[in-house]
Design an enzyme around this catalytic site. Structure first.
Site, PDB file in Angstrom:
ATOM      1  N   PRO A 286       0.793  -1.227   0.000  1.00  0.00           N
ATOM      2  CA  PRO A 286       0.000   0.000   0.000  1.00  0.00           C
ATOM      3  C   PRO A 286       0.828   1.281   0.000  1.00  0.00           C
ATOM      4  CG  PRO A 286      -0.079  -1.075   2.144  1.00  0.00           C
ATOM      5  CD  PRO A 286       0.566  -2.043   1.190  1.00  0.00           C
ATOM      6  N   ASN A 287       0.294   2.246  -0.717  1.00  0.00           N
ATOM      7  CA  ASN A 287       0.835   3.605  -0.821  1.00  0.00           C
ATOM      8  C   ASN A 287       2.086   3.709  -1.697  1.00  0.00           C
ATOM      9  OD1 ASN A 287      -1.159   4.828   0.948  1.00  0.00           O
ATOM     10  ND2 ASN A 287      -0.178   3.637   2.552  1.00  0.00           N
TER      11      ASN A 287
ATOM     12  N   ARG B 169       5.125  10.903  -2.952  1.00  0.00           N
ATOM     13  CA  ARG B 169       4.936  10.591  -1.529  1.00  0.00           C
ATOM     14  C   ARG B 169       6.259  10.779  -0.775  1.00  0.00           C
ATOM     15  NH1 ARG B 169       4.748   4.467   0.897  1.00  0.00           N
ATOM     16  NH2 ARG B 169       4.317   5.073   3.037  1.00  0.00           N
TER      17      ARG B 169
ATOM     18  N   TYR C 236      11.419   8.582   0.378  1.00  0.00           N
ATOM     19  CA  TYR C 236      11.286   7.500  -0.610  1.00  0.00           C
ATOM     20  C   TYR C 236      11.884   7.831  -1.974  1.00  0.00           C
ATOM     21  CZ  TYR C 236       8.083   5.682   2.900  1.00  0.00           C
ATOM     22  OH  TYR C 236       7.544   5.209   4.074  1.00  0.00           O
TER      23      TYR C 236
ATOM     24  N   ASN D 159       7.981  -5.797  -1.270  1.00  0.00           N
ATOM     25  CA  ASN D 159       7.954  -4.633  -0.389  1.00  0.00           C
ATOM     26  C   ASN D 159       6.526  -4.545   0.130  1.00  0.00           C
ATOM     27  OD1 ASN D 159       7.942  -2.221   0.958  1.00  0.00           O
ATOM     28  ND2 ASN D 159       8.999  -1.055  -0.630  1.00  0.00           N
TER      29      ASN D 159
ATOM     30  N   ALA E  66       3.514  -0.884   4.697  1.00  0.00           N
ATOM     31  CA  ALA E  66       3.060  -0.827   6.093  1.00  0.00           C
ATOM     32  C   ALA E  66       2.651  -2.201   6.638  1.00  0.00           C
ATOM     33  CB  ALA E  66       1.894   0.153   6.209  1.00  0.00           C
TER      34      ALA E  66
ATOM     35  N   HIS F  49       4.710  -4.268   9.144  1.00  0.00           N
ATOM     36  CA  HIS F  49       4.706  -4.006  10.590  1.00  0.00           C
ATOM     37  C   HIS F  49       3.461  -4.541  11.287  1.00  0.00           C
ATOM     38  CE1 HIS F  49       7.926  -1.454   9.230  1.00  0.00           C
ATOM     39  NE2 HIS F  49       7.090  -0.694   8.549  1.00  0.00           N
TER      40      HIS F  49
ATOM     41  N   ASP G  74       1.897 -15.158   7.146  1.00  0.00           N
ATOM     42  CA  ASP G  74       1.446 -16.533   6.915  1.00  0.00           C
ATOM     43  C   ASP G  74       1.462 -16.887   5.428  1.00  0.00           C
ATOM     44  OD1 ASP G  74       1.129 -16.856   9.624  1.00  0.00           O
ATOM     45  OD2 ASP G  74      -1.072 -16.751   9.606  1.00  0.00           O
TER      46      ASP G  74
ATOM     47  N   GLU H 144      12.803  -9.520   1.059  1.00  0.00           N
ATOM     48  CA  GLU H 144      12.065  -8.349   1.555  1.00  0.00           C
ATOM     49  C   GLU H 144      12.866  -7.092   1.224  1.00  0.00           C
ATOM     50  OE1 GLU H 144      11.816  -8.394   5.806  1.00  0.00           O
ATOM     51  OE2 GLU H 144      10.804  -6.473   5.881  1.00  0.00           O
TER      52      GLU H 144
ATOM     53  N   HIS I  86      12.884  -2.736   1.340  1.00  0.00           N
ATOM     54  CA  HIS I  86      12.318  -1.444   1.739  1.00  0.00           C
ATOM     55  C   HIS I  86      13.189  -0.348   1.175  1.00  0.00           C
ATOM     56  CE1 HIS I  86       9.473  -3.302   4.419  1.00  0.00           C
ATOM     57  NE2 HIS I  86      10.448  -4.088   4.823  1.00  0.00           N
ATOM     58  N   LEU I  87      12.542   0.694   0.664  1.00  0.00           N
ATOM     59  CA  LEU I  87      13.284   1.839   0.130  1.00  0.00           C
ATOM     60  C   LEU I  87      14.035   2.540   1.252  1.00  0.00           C
ATOM     61  CD1 LEU I  87      10.242   2.908  -1.948  1.00  0.00           C
ATOM     62  CD2 LEU I  87      12.452   2.418  -2.995  1.00  0.00           C
ATOM     63  N   SER I  88      13.314   2.796   2.343  1.00  0.00           N
ATOM     64  CA  SER I  88      13.916   3.433   3.516  1.00  0.00           C
ATOM     65  C   SER I  88      14.421   2.336   4.456  1.00  0.00           C
ATOM     66  CB  SER I  88      12.851   4.284   4.225  1.00  0.00           C
ATOM     67  OG  SER I  88      11.837   3.449   4.762  1.00  0.00           O
TER      68      SER I  88
ATOM     69  N   ARG J   3      13.552   4.769  11.682  1.00  0.00           N
ATOM     70  CA  ARG J   3      12.481   5.774  11.636  1.00  0.00           C
ATOM     71  C   ARG J   3      11.650   5.736  12.924  1.00  0.00           C
ATOM     72  NH1 ARG J   3       9.615   4.901   6.073  1.00  0.00           N
ATOM     73  NH2 ARG J   3       8.564   6.816   6.772  1.00  0.00           N
TER      74      ARG J   3
ATOM     75  N   ARG K   9       7.857   1.297  13.449  1.00  0.00           N
ATOM     76  CA  ARG K   9       8.375   0.598  12.268  1.00  0.00           C
ATOM     77  C   ARG K   9       9.451  -0.431  12.628  1.00  0.00           C
ATOM     78  NH1 ARG K   9       6.093   3.552   7.920  1.00  0.00           N
ATOM     79  NH2 ARG K   9       5.770   5.698   8.564  1.00  0.00           N
TER      80      ARG K   9
HETATM   81  C1  DQA Z   1       8.492   1.017   3.251  1.00  0.00           C
HETATM   82  C2  DQA Z   1       8.698   1.265   4.747  1.00  0.00           C
HETATM   83  C3  DQA Z   1       7.422   1.067   5.514  1.00  0.00           C
HETATM   84  O1  DQA Z   1       7.637   1.331   6.897  1.00  0.00           O
HETATM   85  C4  DQA Z   1       6.351   2.020   5.017  1.00  0.00           C
HETATM   86  O2  DQA Z   1       5.119   1.766   5.679  1.00  0.00           O
HETATM   87  C5  DQA Z   1       6.172   1.996   3.555  1.00  0.00           C
HETATM   88  C6  DQA Z   1       7.354   1.877   2.702  1.00  0.00           C
HETATM   89  C7  DQA Z   1       9.761   1.353   2.448  1.00  0.00           C
HETATM   90  O3  DQA Z   1       9.850   0.912   1.295  1.00  0.00           O
HETATM   91  O4  DQA Z   1      10.654   2.045   2.935  1.00  0.00           O
HETATM   92  O5  DQA Z   1       5.076   2.187   3.035  1.00  0.00           O
HETATM   93  O6  DQA Z   1       8.191  -0.344   3.045  1.00  0.00           O
END
Ligand code: DQA
Length: 146
Positions: free
Chosen positions: A11-12, A19, A24, A75, A78, A81, A88, A99, A101-103, A108, A112
């Site tokens: 999501p997002n 964003r 990011y 990725n 959210a 977390h 599962d 896995e 993650h950009l950040s 943070r 997280r």
């Molecule tokens: C994220 C890090 C997550 O904490 C956050 O909720 C995201 C992006 C990242 O790619 O850094 O939506 O997965």
């Protein structure tokens, strides 16, 4: 025959580019998809790239990767977390899951630092921005060749 890798974003991440660019970066999701296709070609991998906002949709695509692909780059955004369902889903498939993650979520907000996925994935890459996807593809290519 080329190994098949599914890349799945949660999501997002549809809003990448606008964003929180300080966190990011300014690359859009469409640009990231193109970058991944180029990197994958260079590694002789066949990739599909998807993004979903919903938890159930992500679970379905994780199952699909387990049935159709040789490896998954995820990725979960959210849901990393919060989601026992995504965790599962990962343990329900037998292909390696990387896995990404950009950040670096651990650097943070405190919420997280909870990560429900890190102990059930094959490996994780955090904090390299979009380059993390290239590193994940390279790592996965090596793992799939061995
Ligand atoms: C994220 C890090 C997550 O904490 C956050 O909720 C995201 C992006 C990242 O790619 O850094 O939506 O997965």
């Amino acid at each position: 025959m080329s190994a098949k890798v599914h890349i799945l974003n949660g999501p997002n991440l549809s809003r990448l580019g606008t964003r929180e660019p300080a966190v990011y970066g300014s690359t859009t999701l469409a640009e990231l998809a193109q970058l991944c296709e180029g990197w994958a070609r260079g590694l002789d991998l066949e990739v599909t790239f998807a993004q979903r906002e919903g938890e159930g949709e992500l679970v379905e695509l994780i199952h699909r990767a387990g049935d159709q692909a040789d490896g998954l780059i995820l990725n979960a955004a959210a849901y990393t977390h919060t989601s026992v369902a995504v965790r599962d889903a990962i343990t329900s498939i037998s292909i390696p899951v990387i896995e990404v993650h950009l950040s670096n979520p651990a650097a943070r907000e405190p919420f997280r630092r909870q990560n429900l996925l890190e102990d059930v994935v094959y490996a994780g890459i955090r904090g390299f921005g979009v380059d993390g996807y290239r590193l994940a593809l390279e790592g996965l290519a090596g793992r799939l060749r061995s």
